[in-house]
Enzyme design. Structure first.
Site, short mmCIF file in Angstrom:
data_model
loop_
_atom_site.label_atom_id
_atom_site.label_comp_id
_atom_site.label_asym_id
_atom_site.label_seq_id
_atom_site.Cartn_x
_atom_site.Cartn_y
_atom_site.Cartn_z
N LYS A 76 0.87 -1.17 0.00
CA LYS A 76 0.00 0.00 0.00
C LYS A 76 0.91 1.22 0.00
CE LYS A 76 -3.89 2.02 2.63
NZ LYS A 76 -4.73 1.89 3.84
N SER A 151 -9.63 2.14 2.92
CA SER A 151 -8.73 2.89 2.08
C SER A 151 -7.74 2.01 1.31
CB SER A 151 -7.94 3.88 2.93
OG SER A 151 -7.11 3.20 3.85
N SER A 175 -9.98 -0.21 7.06
CA SER A 175 -9.34 -0.05 5.75
C SER A 175 -8.68 -1.29 5.17
CB SER A 175 -8.32 1.09 5.81
OG SER A 175 -8.97 2.32 5.82
#
Lengths: 483, 482
Positions: A76, A151, A175
């Site tokens: 990420k 997210s 997330s």
């Protein structure tokens, strides 16, 4: 090759059925071909990946390897990577190259994993739909009109689309779990303090926790094994031995009591999803688990508590992005104030600005007691609620989200409506608990996530139950069709 | 009207740790800009602080030295504001739960009295970097070497009533932190900085006047001047029918005046909240007890010992205990010479005067305690007289010899006690000054006392200062009688 599990890949590598370079090329090829539809990567590090893969092949040949040596994955874009851009999905860090590696990145690299690049995310991990990224929205591979969740939407979409077998994510209010649920993959948010936060750009420090996202619980177990552990550079990481998660996967479920929090199965829950969950519960009962209804009466209050605490911490955490030392700086600042105002106004997107303002307000003189202190009190009470439940049951079972993935753009004009979608995931972060989201079928062609919540440091049991469930179901093996 | 000043001080002490309070960078003074700033000090994304245990230990030692409560738990908070030399956009500090609670300090005043000043609390925090406005045409440079340097901020109650008391308090703090070895106390390098809160009120009035804060007064002399100036400014303002506005003022030593920086209305809302990256500091009794046992003898205890056991005056005891190095120097001289009063006279007298003249600290004194004690021994056994002793001291200071004995020998300063030799000099002096001898003998006996001084001077001069003054006096008296 791209459908293999991590364990199968590792076996293929050690048996010389294929090399890490071949494996890496396979996934790089899929990214080239399919990601233009998904937008799940911000940066693809092809050259570095192939170089690392070559090194991995050498280590495999010399038999100096770990179970992750030569296995491709992605990070990420909230984890700092030395020499590779770390954007956090924000214009303000569009040009930022970190001079150091996050602990998670370092550990996985040391294990020999091959990073293919950095995945897209909501700006600074603030969002539930991956629509707030400066680099554009990510599409859900199951339906290109749907959001992938956020997210960690880039990581989830990339893993679901088999662009990469596994990826790292971070979970501040859901997330990891929510995009895992929306994209039909498995993702675990570990206990707060289990995985080092060093080098993971902070959104809300007291809630943020990194974790793995992959297709199965077994793959997550293997990754978590290499991500977890005490880090002297993170004062909030916890000095406690990491159990052998893989060896716990095959524990039988006889005698296990699962609690069903009634507040998670109320009117908010999509009825078809409720059916999928009932079916999943029946499977677990067949495996020997018993279920029991429990109550977490403060569930709804997790939303206001979270949306005070997280923005408050964020408002302070994001102050360092000031255009002075790195990142975006406005052109020709008149003076210092102009430099701050324009660099930050131009650099941050709407959702980030909204949370900075909310957080600043909540901490302001005269409002602190009414908002921040109250939210902290609520946080303690919510934690106590969970502890009470764990006196009665071993794990909690709940939906990960109230609905399947919604359509792109359908909630962007109403942020509060979007915040309400986090109702089943926020409490876990406030209480610092571990939780995993596991695929449990489809509704309208969109995946459904089943969430298992454990007591502190009970990751082993979460992975165990999820793995046993995946031994008798095939939801996690289903792949979206992409051309 | 009679006015009374009310003063409280906030003293920032830079702690003498090896590394910064939340990172492993060095805190050594004077390095090239930004060479002592790592990713943590630069406020890079994703970095995290780890508390330096040494800083905690030093803060607790200070707390114990000022009789303060040491709470079991203290909490770091973030003080949020934007400034280019504040890399994270917040300063990690303490607010609601500081490391050191309520304490007090008894400070010796110049009149020999003692004043008790209460310490409200002391807290740990990180220093900011430095903005460099010179050498960057139209721009500002930022040096983050200092960013993250551990500071202990010591906040007094408004218990002082004059600039002199404030200076005495500041000196006492300086003495304690240097005694404890928790700071080098170097004010020129900013290791000890002071903000003064000053207000005035009619004498006898209970209610405090409106205060002004004077920022960054960085020498004992400037503290005194700045406070005196501010007291005067406020009194004049009120007497002219004006009103003091609560504000922050900056002292300008060149113009000897304070001027307004910002008023309360412009003050920042710092939005303090507990730093989520740091756990609360939790201390157990055994740890505190252990630190208590490692405390050295402190100024207060030294002062007491000097007066009660060594019989020194309160004043001398106060001066000698004002710095650990000075007190240790003195203790060593006493130990070697066995004469505390003589040692005190020389350390507070000749030695201190010489240090002042050269503007150096006791640590840099070229005369070691062993050398001074050697000199005092020769005074005690009458080998030299007081006048010669000063010459020997000067020579030791100038490095003309290693020991007092060497110098006495080389310069022929040994005191002449041989009466025959002295008599011979006296005879010469009397023969050379017949008129004065005549006058002396004609004078009334009560006036002769003063007149004898002339002959003593001549004899000492002729003996190059080596004649024993007592012997000279006795022999002269006899010879002049005829």
């Amino acid at each position: 090759m791209h459908d293999l599990s991590l364990t199968q890949m590792a076996k293929g590598l050690t048996d010389r059925k294929f090399s890490s370079v071949e494996l890496t090329q396979t996934f790089l090829e899929r990214i080239r071909k399919l990601d233009p539809q998904l937008n799940s990567f911000i940066t693809v590090t092809e050259t570095e990946a192939l170089e690392t893969a070559k090194q991995a092949d050498r280590r495999l040949a010399e038999e100096k390897h770990s179970p992750l040596t030569g296995i491709p994955l992605a990070h990420k874009d909230l984890f700092c990577t030395e020499g590779v851009k770390t954007t956090c999905g924000s214009r303000i860090l569009d040009n930022f190259v970190a001079p150091y590696n996050a602990t998670v990145v370092e550990k996985l690299a040391q294990a020999g994993a091959v990073s293919l690049g950095k995945t897209n995310l909501d700006e600074f991990a603030m969002g539930s739909s991956n629509e707030s990224s400066f680099y554009g929205a990510v599409k859900n591979p199951w339906n290109l009109d749907a959001v992938p969740g956020g997210s960690s939407g880039g990581s989830a979409a990339a893993v679901a689309a088999r662009l990469v077998p596994a990826a790292t994510g971070t979970d501040t209010g859901g997330s990891i779990r929510q995009p895992a649920a929306f994209c039909g993959i498995t993702g675990i948010k570990p206990t707060y303090g289990r995985v080092s936060r060093w080098g993971m750009v902070a959104y809300a420090s007291s809630l943020d926790q990194g974790g793995p996202m992959a297709r199965s619980a077994e793959d997550c177990a293997l990754l978590l094994q290499h991500m977890a552990g005490f880090d002297p550079r993170d004062s909030t990481s916890i000095q406690r031995a990491v159990p052998d998660y893989l060896s716990l996967l095959d524990e039988p479920l006889q005698g296990l009591t699962l609690g069903l929090p009634k507040e998670y199965f109320g009117a908010d829950l999509n009825p078809q999803m409720a059916e999928r969950l009932q079916a999943a519960i029946a499977e677990l009962e067949k495996l020997g688990a018993s279920v029991k209804e429990v109550s977490l009466p403060l569930t709804r209050l997790a939303i206001p508590a979270y949306y005070v605490i997280a923005p408050a911490e964020a408002s302070s955490n994001l102050s360092r992005f000031d255009g002075v030392r790195y990142g975006h700086r406005c052109a020709d600042p008149k003076d210092l104030e102009d430099l701050y105002k324009r660099s930050r106004s131009e650099g941050f997107g709407e959702e980030v600005k909204r949370r900075i303002l909310v957080g600043t307000y909540a901490l302001s003189e005269g409002f602190y007691d009414a908002y921040y202190r109250k939210a902290q009190q609520l946080r303690r009470l919510i934690t106590q609620d969970f502890q009470k439940a764990f006196n009665e049951v071993d794990l909690l079972l709940a939906p990960t989200t109230p609905t399947p993935a919604w359509d792109l753009g359908s909630k962007t004009s109403d942020p509060v409506q979007m915040y309400l979608e986090d109702i089943y995931t926020l409490g876990v972060n406030l209480a610092g608990l571990p939780a995993i989201s596991v695929p449990a079928g489809l509704v309208g062609g969109r995946p459904v996530g089943m969430q298992l919540i454990g007591n502190h440091f009970d990751e082993g049991r979460l992975l165990n139950v999820a793995h046993q469930f995946q031994q008798v179901t095939d939801f996690h093996l289903k792949a979206p069709e992409l051309n | 009207m009679q006015w009374e000043a009310v003063i409280g001080l906030e003293v920032h002490v830079q702690l003498a740790t090896q590394s910064k309070i939340f990172s492993g960078s060095s805190i050594a003074f004077g390095a090239e800009p930004n060479t002592q700033a790592n990713v943590i000090d630069l406020g890079m994304p994703g970095v995290l602080p780890v508390l330096n245990e040494k800083a905690v230990e030093m803060a607790i030692k200070f707390g114990l030295a000022v009789h303060a409560e040491i709470p079991e738990r203290s909490v770091f908070e973030r003080k949020n504001y934007f400034y280019p030399d504040l890399p994270k956009g917040y300063q990690t500090s303490q607010m609601a739960e500081p490391i050191v609670g309520l304490g007090y300090l008894d400070i010796p005043l110049e009149d020999g009295g003692i004043k008790r000043v209460r310490i409200h609390h002391a807290h740990l925090e990180e220093d900011a970097g430095k903005s460099l406005h010179e050498d960057f045409h139209g721009m500002t440079g930022v040096d983050l070497n200092r960013a993250g340097t551990p500071l202990l901020e010591i906040v007094s109650e408004p218990d002082m009533n004059s600039a002199r008391e404030a200076v005495a308090y500041l000196k006492a703090i300086h003495a304690i932190v240097t005694y404890l070895g928790i700071s080098d106390g170097n004010m020129a390098e900013g290791s000890l900085r002071c903000d003064a809160n000053v207000s005035v009120r009619p004498k006898g009035q209970e209610k405090l006047g409106t205060r002004c804060e004077i920022k960054n007064v960085n020498s004992f002399r400037f503290v005194e001047k700045a406070i005196n100036h501010e007291i005067q400014r406020q009194i004049e303002l009120i007497e002219d029918g004006g009103r003091v506005i609560q504000q922050t003022r900056l002292y300008d030593p060149d113009l000897d005046e304070t001027r307004a920086m910002r008023s309360k209305e412009e003050a920042n809302d710092y939005r303090y909240f507990p730093c989520p990256d740091l756990l609360p500091v939790e201390l157990d009794e055994a740890y505190i007890q252990h630190l208590k046992e490692t405390l050295p003898e402190l100024p207060e205890q030294k002062r007491q010992r000097f007066t009660e056991q060594l019989g020194l005056s309160a004043y001398d005891a106060g001066v000698l205990s004002s710095s650990r190095a000075l007190a240790e120097y003195f203790d060593r001289v006493v130990e070697l010479s066995g004469d505390a009063k003589l040692a005190a006279n020389w350390v507070t007298g000749e030695l201190s005067a010489q240090l002042n003249r050269e503007g150096i600290e006791i640590e840099q004194a070229p005369v070691a305690p062993e050398q001074l004690a050697g000199l005092l021994k020769r005074l005690q056994d009458d080998t030299i007289n007081g006048k010669a002793a000063k010459q020997v001291f000067a020579a030791l200071w100038a490095g003309e010899g290693h020991t007092a004995d060497e110098i006495i020998e080389a310069k022929g300063l040994k005191q002449v006690t041989d009466t025959g030799a002295i008599e011979a000099v006296i005879d010469e002096v009397l023969a050379a000054n017949p008129a004065q001898v005549e006058q002396y003998r004609a004078a009334e006996p009560e006036k002769r006392g003063k007149m004898v001084g002339f002959f003593v001077g001549q004899v000492m001069k002729a003996s190059k200062g080596t004649a024993n003054p007592q012997a000279v006096n006795q022999l002269l008296a006899k010879k002049l009688e005829g």
